[in-house]
Write a protein that holds these residues in place. Structure first.
Motif, PDB file in Angstrom:
ATOM      1  N   ILE A 111       0.858  -1.183   0.000  1.00  0.00           N
ATOM      2  CA  ILE A 111       0.000   0.000   0.000  1.00  0.00           C
ATOM      3  C   ILE A 111       0.900   1.241   0.000  1.00  0.00           C
ATOM      4  O   ILE A 111       1.807   1.353   0.819  1.00  0.00           O
ATOM      5  CB  ILE A 111      -0.909   0.026   1.250  1.00  0.00           C
ATOM      6  CG1 ILE A 111      -1.853  -1.186   1.268  1.00  0.00           C
ATOM      7  CG2 ILE A 111      -1.705   1.333   1.333  1.00  0.00           C
ATOM      8  CD1 ILE A 111      -2.930  -1.190   0.231  1.00  0.00           C
ATOM      9  N   SER A 112       0.649   2.159  -0.908  1.00  0.00           N
ATOM     10  CA  SER A 112       1.467   3.368  -1.002  1.00  0.00           C
ATOM     11  C   SER A 112       1.362   4.177   0.289  1.00  0.00           C
ATOM     12  O   SER A 112       0.271   4.585   0.693  1.00  0.00           O
ATOM     13  CB  SER A 112       0.999   4.227  -2.185  1.00  0.00           C
ATOM     14  OG  SER A 112       1.737   5.427  -2.255  1.00  0.00           O
ATOM     15  N   THR A 113       2.495   4.387   0.945  1.00  0.00           N
ATOM     16  CA  THR A 113       2.536   5.108   2.224  1.00  0.00           C
ATOM     17  C   THR A 113       3.910   5.778   2.345  1.00  0.00           C
ATOM     18  O   THR A 113       4.883   5.296   1.751  1.00  0.00           O
ATOM     19  CB  THR A 113       2.274   4.144   3.408  1.00  0.00           C
ATOM     20  OG1 THR A 113       2.053   4.879   4.605  1.00  0.00           O
ATOM     21  CG2 THR A 113       3.405   3.155   3.609  1.00  0.00           C
ATOM     22  N   GLU A 239      -8.153   6.077  -8.717  1.00  0.00           N
ATOM     23  CA  GLU A 239      -6.940   5.506  -8.118  1.00  0.00           C
ATOM     24  C   GLU A 239      -6.923   5.710  -6.603  1.00  0.00           C
ATOM     25  O   GLU A 239      -6.615   4.785  -5.838  1.00  0.00           O
ATOM     26  CB  GLU A 239      -5.702   6.147  -8.747  1.00  0.00           C
ATOM     27  CG  GLU A 239      -4.386   5.619  -8.196  1.00  0.00           C
ATOM     28  CD  GLU A 239      -3.171   6.353  -8.747  1.00  0.00           C
ATOM     29  OE1 GLU A 239      -2.070   6.157  -8.193  1.00  0.00           O
ATOM     30  OE2 GLU A 239      -3.313   7.136  -9.707  1.00  0.00           O
ATOM     31  N   LYS A 242      -9.689   3.593  -4.932  1.00  0.00           N
ATOM     32  CA  LYS A 242      -9.278   2.183  -4.941  1.00  0.00           C
ATOM     33  C   LYS A 242      -8.233   1.927  -3.861  1.00  0.00           C
ATOM     34  O   LYS A 242      -8.310   0.924  -3.130  1.00  0.00           O
ATOM     35  CB  LYS A 242      -8.733   1.814  -6.323  1.00  0.00           C
ATOM     36  CG  LYS A 242      -8.288   0.360  -6.476  1.00  0.00           C
ATOM     37  CD  LYS A 242      -7.920   0.077  -7.928  1.00  0.00           C
ATOM     38  CE  LYS A 242      -7.478  -1.371  -8.129  1.00  0.00           C
ATOM     39  NZ  LYS A 242      -6.141  -1.637  -7.590  1.00  0.00           N
ATOM     40  N   LEU A 243      -7.259   2.812  -3.739  1.00  0.00           N
ATOM     41  CA  LEU A 243      -6.219   2.677  -2.712  1.00  0.00           C
ATOM     42  C   LEU A 243      -6.827   2.703  -1.313  1.00  0.00           C
ATOM     43  O   LEU A 243      -6.439   1.922  -0.437  1.00  0.00           O
ATOM     44  CB  LEU A 243      -5.204   3.812  -2.869  1.00  0.00           C
ATOM     45  CG  LEU A 243      -4.058   3.874  -1.854  1.00  0.00           C
ATOM     46  CD1 LEU A 243      -3.170   2.633  -1.948  1.00  0.00           C
ATOM     47  CD2 LEU A 243      -3.228   5.137  -2.076  1.00  0.00           C
ATOM     48  N   SER A 244      -7.807   3.572  -1.106  1.00  0.00           N
ATOM     49  CA  SER A 244      -8.454   3.695   0.209  1.00  0.00           C
ATOM     50  C   SER A 244      -9.221   2.420   0.560  1.00  0.00           C
ATOM     51  O   SER A 244      -9.159   1.944   1.706  1.00  0.00           O
ATOM     52  CB  SER A 244      -9.400   4.901   0.214  1.00  0.00           C
ATOM     53  OG  SER A 244      -8.688   6.086  -0.049  1.00  0.00           O
ATOM     54  N   GLU A 246      -8.569  -0.571  -0.639  1.00  0.00           N
ATOM     55  CA  GLU A 246      -7.561  -1.616  -0.414  1.00  0.00           C
ATOM     56  C   GLU A 246      -6.964  -1.522   0.989  1.00  0.00           C
ATOM     57  O   GLU A 246      -6.722  -2.546   1.636  1.00  0.00           O
ATOM     58  CB  GLU A 246      -6.447  -1.503  -1.468  1.00  0.00           C
ATOM     59  CG  GLU A 246      -6.873  -1.963  -2.854  1.00  0.00           C
ATOM     60  CD  GLU A 246      -5.815  -1.691  -3.915  1.00  0.00           C
ATOM     61  OE1 GLU A 246      -4.833  -0.960  -3.611  1.00  0.00           O
ATOM     62  OE2 GLU A 246      -5.964  -2.198  -5.027  1.00  0.00           O
ATOM     63  N   TYR A 270      -0.558   8.845  -1.009  1.00  0.00           N
ATOM     64  CA  TYR A 270       0.063   8.095   0.082  1.00  0.00           C
ATOM     65  C   TYR A 270      -0.944   7.955   1.219  1.00  0.00           C
ATOM     66  O   TYR A 270      -1.458   8.956   1.710  1.00  0.00           O
ATOM     67  CB  TYR A 270       1.302   8.820   0.617  1.00  0.00           C
ATOM     68  CG  TYR A 270       2.442   8.944  -0.365  1.00  0.00           C
ATOM     69  CD1 TYR A 270       3.442   7.978  -0.428  1.00  0.00           C
ATOM     70  CD2 TYR A 270       2.532  10.050  -1.213  1.00  0.00           C
ATOM     71  CE1 TYR A 270       4.507   8.101  -1.313  1.00  0.00           C
ATOM     72  CE2 TYR A 270       3.593  10.185  -2.106  1.00  0.00           C
ATOM     73  CZ  TYR A 270       4.575   9.201  -2.153  1.00  0.00           C
ATOM     74  OH  TYR A 270       5.630   9.333  -3.030  1.00  0.00           O
TER      75      TYR A 270
END
Length: 310
Positions: A111-113, A239, A242-244, A246, A270
Motif C-alpha cells: 500500500i502506497s505510504t 486511483e 481504490k487505494l483507500s 484496499e 500516500y
C-alpha cells in the motif's frame, strides 16, 4: 428497524474525550429523530459492563475516540458479553489505532505510504534517535506518537531543534513513535463503508486556514474547509478511492472508516492512517461527505447500526 434500543458510549479517559462527547451528542440527537430509544453512557472502565447491561440496550454505538474506543478494547469487552457494537472488530481496531502496526501492514501489502522509521523509547539508551533520523531523511519530517488521534502527538519538524523537541513530545504520549518523510502536497480523506463489499464515498480535500490541519483547525468551525469532491481527474479519483478501499480491506475494517492521505505534488497518493471511529461532530469530515453524497446525518447513523451483524 434492526435494533431499537441504543446505548451510545462516549468519553472515557482518552485525550480525545471532549470530541467524543460532541460526537455522541450529535449521534444521540440524530437517532432520536429516527425514533430510536437512546441512552448515553459515559465510559468508565470499571463499570462499563454493568452500565451497558443496566441500559438493556440492543446494541452499543461506539462514539469513543482514542483510548478504549478505537483500540479494540471496548469491542473486546462487548464481544465477551455478546453485545453488538458499531464499527470494526477487535483486531482491525487495534491494528489501525497503532500507527506503527498499521504502517507495517501497509508496507508489507504494498500500500502506497510515506517512507517511515520506527523507534521505541528504550532505543534512546542504545543510539542517537535524532541522528538516525537525520541520516535517513531530509528535513522536514513528521514525528508521530503511535496511538493518538485527532492530530494529538503529531509534530512537523523543519529544523534539528524542532526534531529533538518533536521526538521528546511524541514520546510523552506513547512508548513508540514513527517518523515519516514529509509529503508536500494536498491533504485528502476518503470515507469507506461496508463489510464484505466496501465502497468509497467522494474524496474530500482539506484546506486549513493556516496550512496545518491540527487539533484546533479540525474542531474549530471556520478554521478549515472541505472541498467536495476534491478537484481531481477522473483517473486519479478512481486511483485514490481504490487505494483507500484496499487499505481498509487489508486491515479488515468494517462499518464506516476514514482513510487519511496525502497527494504529492507529482500526483502520487500516500495512505497515512485509518480512523475506525471517525468524528461525527458538526465540523467532521464523514458527515460532510455523506451529506454531499446524498446521505443525511441521521441516515448515516442508522446505516452504521444496520451494518452491524447480530
Amino acid at each position: 428497524m434492526k435494533y431499537k434500543k441504543i446505548a451510545v458510549v462516549m468519553g472515557g479517559p482518552s485525550s480525545e474525550a471532549e470530541i467524543s462527547r460532541k460526537t455522541a451528542e450529535a449521534v444521540i440527537n440524530a437517532l432520536q429523530s429516527k425514533n430510536y430509544e437512546v441512552n448515553a453512557i459515559e465510559l468508565n472502565p470499571q463499570t462499563i459492563v454493568d452500565d451497558v447491561k443496566k441500559s438493556q440496550c440492543d446494541i452499543v454505538f461506539n462514539a469513543v475516540h482514542g483510548k478504549y474506543g478505537e483500540d479494540g478494547v471496548l469491542q473486546a469487552v462487548m464481544q465477551m458479553i455478546n453485545m453488538p457494537c458499531t464499527g470494526s472488530d477487535v483486531l482491525a481496531s487495534a491494528l489501525t489505532m497503532n500507527k506503527a502496526a498499521s504502517k507495517r501492514i501497509f508496507l508489507s501489502a504494498g500500500i502506497s505510504t510515506p517512507k517511515t522509521m520506527f523507534f521505541k523509547k528504550i532505543d534512546d539508551e542504545k543510539f542517537d534517535i535524532k541522528q538516525q533520523i537525520m541520516d535517513g531523511f531530509d528535513l522536514p519530517v513528521v514525528v508521530k506518537s503511535v496511538d493518538q488521534g485527532s492530530s494529538i502527538g503529531v509534530f512537523t519538524a523543519k529544523t534539528e531543534q524542532e526534531l529533538a523537541e518533536g521526538i521528546n513530545e511524541a514520546f510523552k504520549y506513547s512508548q513508540e513513535i514513527i517518523v515519516e518523510e514529509f509529503i508536500k502536497g494536498r491533504e485528502l480523506t476518503v470515507a469507506v463503508y461496508g463489510n464484505k463489499e466496501k465502497r468509497p464515498m467522494s474524496i474530500i480535500e482539506i484546506v486549513a486556514e493556516n496550512g496545518v490541519y491540527d487539533y484546533h483547525n479540525k474542531y474549530t468551525k471556520g478554521c478549515s474547509h472541505h472541498i467536495i469532491p476534491a478537484p481531481l481527474s477522473e483517473k486519479l479519483t478512481r486511483e485514490i478511492q481504490k487505494l483507500s478501499v484496499e487499505a481498509c480491506e487489508i486491515t479488515n475494517c468494517t462499518g464506516v472508516a476514514r482513510v487519511d492521505l496525502m497527494l504529492s505534488e507529482d500526483d502520487i497518493p500516500y495512505v497515512l492512517e485509518i480512523n475506525t471511529v471517525p468524528g461525527m461532530t458538526e465540523t467532521s469530515l464523514v458527515p460532510d461527505v455523506a451529506r454531499h453524497d446524498g446521505i443525511e446525518f441521521a441516515d448515516l447513523c442508522e446505516m452504521m447500526l444496520e451494518m452491524v451483524e447480530k
